[in-house]
Design a protein around this motif. Structure first.
Motif, PDB file in Angstrom:
ATOM      1  N   THR A 120      11.011   9.272  -4.599  1.00 50.38           N
ATOM      2  CA  THR A 120       9.784  10.072  -4.665  1.00 50.38           C
ATOM      3  C   THR A 120      10.107  11.554  -4.510  1.00 50.38           C
ATOM      4  O   THR A 120       9.557  12.393  -5.217  1.00 50.38           O
ATOM      5  CB  THR A 120       8.786   9.615  -3.583  1.00 50.38           C
ATOM      6  OG1 THR A 120       8.459   8.243  -3.807  1.00 50.38           O
ATOM      7  CG2 THR A 120       7.524  10.445  -3.599  1.00 50.38           C
TER       8      THR A 120
ATOM      9  N   HIS B  65       6.020   8.055  -7.276  1.00 54.45           N
ATOM     10  CA  HIS B  65       5.374   8.204  -5.972  1.00 54.45           C
ATOM     11  C   HIS B  65       4.415   7.047  -5.715  1.00 54.45           C
ATOM     12  O   HIS B  65       4.428   6.443  -4.638  1.00 54.45           O
ATOM     13  CB  HIS B  65       4.630   9.540  -5.915  1.00 54.45           C
ATOM     14  CG  HIS B  65       4.112   9.895  -4.562  1.00 54.45           C
ATOM     15  ND1 HIS B  65       3.479  11.080  -4.324  1.00 54.45           N
ATOM     16  CD2 HIS B  65       4.100   9.241  -3.379  1.00 54.45           C
ATOM     17  CE1 HIS B  65       3.116  11.147  -3.053  1.00 54.45           C
ATOM     18  NE2 HIS B  65       3.478  10.025  -2.454  1.00 54.45           N
TER      19      HIS B  65
ATOM     20  N   ASP C 276       5.021   4.170  -2.482  1.00 54.77           N
ATOM     21  CA  ASP C 276       4.188   3.997  -1.286  1.00 54.77           C
ATOM     22  C   ASP C 276       4.030   2.537  -0.901  1.00 54.77           C
ATOM     23  O   ASP C 276       3.966   2.206   0.289  1.00 54.77           O
ATOM     24  CB  ASP C 276       2.829   4.658  -1.482  1.00 54.77           C
ATOM     25  CG  ASP C 276       2.903   6.171  -1.345  1.00 54.77           C
ATOM     26  OD1 ASP C 276       3.860   6.672  -0.723  1.00 54.77           O
ATOM     27  OD2 ASP C 276       2.005   6.854  -1.857  1.00 54.77           O
ATOM     28  N   ASP C 277       3.988   1.634  -1.870  1.00 57.25           N
ATOM     29  CA  ASP C 277       3.891   0.207  -1.567  1.00 57.25           C
ATOM     30  C   ASP C 277       5.143  -0.308  -0.854  1.00 57.25           C
ATOM     31  O   ASP C 277       5.077  -1.282  -0.111  1.00 57.25           O
ATOM     32  CB  ASP C 277       3.670  -0.597  -2.847  1.00 57.25           C
ATOM     33  CG  ASP C 277       2.290  -0.385  -3.441  1.00 57.25           C
ATOM     34  OD1 ASP C 277       1.371   0.039  -2.707  1.00 57.25           O
ATOM     35  OD2 ASP C 277       2.128  -0.639  -4.647  1.00 57.25           O
TER      36      ASP C 277
ATOM     37  N   LEU D 205       4.808   2.395   3.098  1.00 57.94           N
ATOM     38  CA  LEU D 205       3.725   2.435   4.073  1.00 57.94           C
ATOM     39  C   LEU D 205       3.557   1.167   4.909  1.00 57.94           C
ATOM     40  O   LEU D 205       3.299   1.277   6.120  1.00 57.94           O
ATOM     41  CB  LEU D 205       2.409   2.797   3.380  1.00 57.94           C
ATOM     42  CG  LEU D 205       2.393   4.185   2.726  1.00 57.94           C
ATOM     43  CD1 LEU D 205       1.076   4.416   1.991  1.00 57.94           C
ATOM     44  CD2 LEU D 205       2.651   5.278   3.744  1.00 57.94           C
TER      45      LEU D 205
ATOM     46  N   TRP E 118      -4.308   2.377  -1.656  1.00 56.52           N
ATOM     47  CA  TRP E 118      -3.428   3.367  -1.032  1.00 56.52           C
ATOM     48  C   TRP E 118      -4.064   3.866   0.261  1.00 56.52           C
ATOM     49  O   TRP E 118      -3.389   3.963   1.295  1.00 56.52           O
ATOM     50  CB  TRP E 118      -3.168   4.518  -2.008  1.00 56.52           C
ATOM     51  CG  TRP E 118      -2.276   5.593  -1.474  1.00 56.52           C
ATOM     52  CD1 TRP E 118      -0.937   5.501  -1.223  1.00 56.52           C
ATOM     53  CD2 TRP E 118      -2.661   6.925  -1.129  1.00 56.52           C
ATOM     54  NE1 TRP E 118      -0.465   6.709  -0.736  1.00 56.52           N
ATOM     55  CE2 TRP E 118      -1.506   7.589  -0.679  1.00 56.52           C
ATOM     56  CE3 TRP E 118      -3.865   7.617  -1.160  1.00 56.52           C
ATOM     57  CZ2 TRP E 118      -1.521   8.912  -0.262  1.00 56.52           C
ATOM     58  CZ3 TRP E 118      -3.886   8.940  -0.747  1.00 56.52           C
ATOM     59  CH2 TRP E 118      -2.716   9.577  -0.305  1.00 56.52           C
TER      60      TRP E 118
ATOM     61  N   LEU F  45      -2.617   3.461   4.152  1.00 53.50           N
ATOM     62  CA  LEU F  45      -2.515   4.550   5.133  1.00 53.50           C
ATOM     63  C   LEU F  45      -3.255   4.198   6.414  1.00 53.50           C
ATOM     64  O   LEU F  45      -2.755   4.414   7.521  1.00 53.50           O
ATOM     65  CB  LEU F  45      -3.074   5.850   4.552  1.00 53.50           C
ATOM     66  CG  LEU F  45      -2.207   6.545   3.519  1.00 53.50           C
ATOM     67  CD1 LEU F  45      -2.981   7.661   2.835  1.00 53.50           C
ATOM     68  CD2 LEU F  45      -0.936   7.081   4.156  1.00 53.50           C
TER      69      LEU F  45
END
Length: 135
Positions: free
Chosen positions: A29, A74, A78-79, A82, A119, A123
């Motif tokens: 990323t 990106h 995230d998967d 996070l 997403w 978070l």
């Protein structure tokens, strides 16, 4: 220049292989076209604060930030990242004197949450975070 810093700690359940994969996803990323500079690695702050790692990227301006937020690399990363975080705290800074810059950046973040609600849920699932997913 807009600089985004994330200090974080992995969950105890994240083994060495999982941590390495998450850090590799962060490095991918951090290497996308819109990023001017980046670093991913150990957090050098006070260990009592509970952070072990840090992620930092610099992007040229709001347009670059928007490209960064929606870059497919990106979004995919995230998967991989996070779900394995226990603690996450962001800091942003800039040399841009626009007094509305913080609000504009937060607006881009909220738009991404609206565009990708999963997403936002990822978070929100981080046990200890100061990331805001609402206005």
């Amino acid at each position: 220049m807009i600089v985004n810093i994330l200090r974080f700690r992995f969950k105890d359940s994240a083994d060495a292989e999982t941590r390495a994969a998450a850090l590799a996803a962060m490095r991918r990323t951090a290497a996308v076209e819109s990023v001017s500079f980046a670093t991913v690695g150990q957090d050098l702050g006070d260990p009592a604060e509970g952070f072990t790692h840090a992620y930092c990227v610099g992007v040229a301006d709001l347009a670059a930030l928007e490209r960064y937020l929606y870059d497919p690399v990106h979004l995919a990363g995230d998967d991989e990242i996070l779900p394995h975080l226990e603690r996450l705290a962001p800091a942003r800074l800039s040399d841009d004197p626009d007094p509305e810059l913080g609000a504009k950046i937060h607006g881009l973040h909220l738009q991404k949450v609206r565009t990708y609600p999963e997403w936002g849920r990822l978070l929100e699932s981080i046990p200890e975070t100061t990331v805001r997913t609402r206005s």
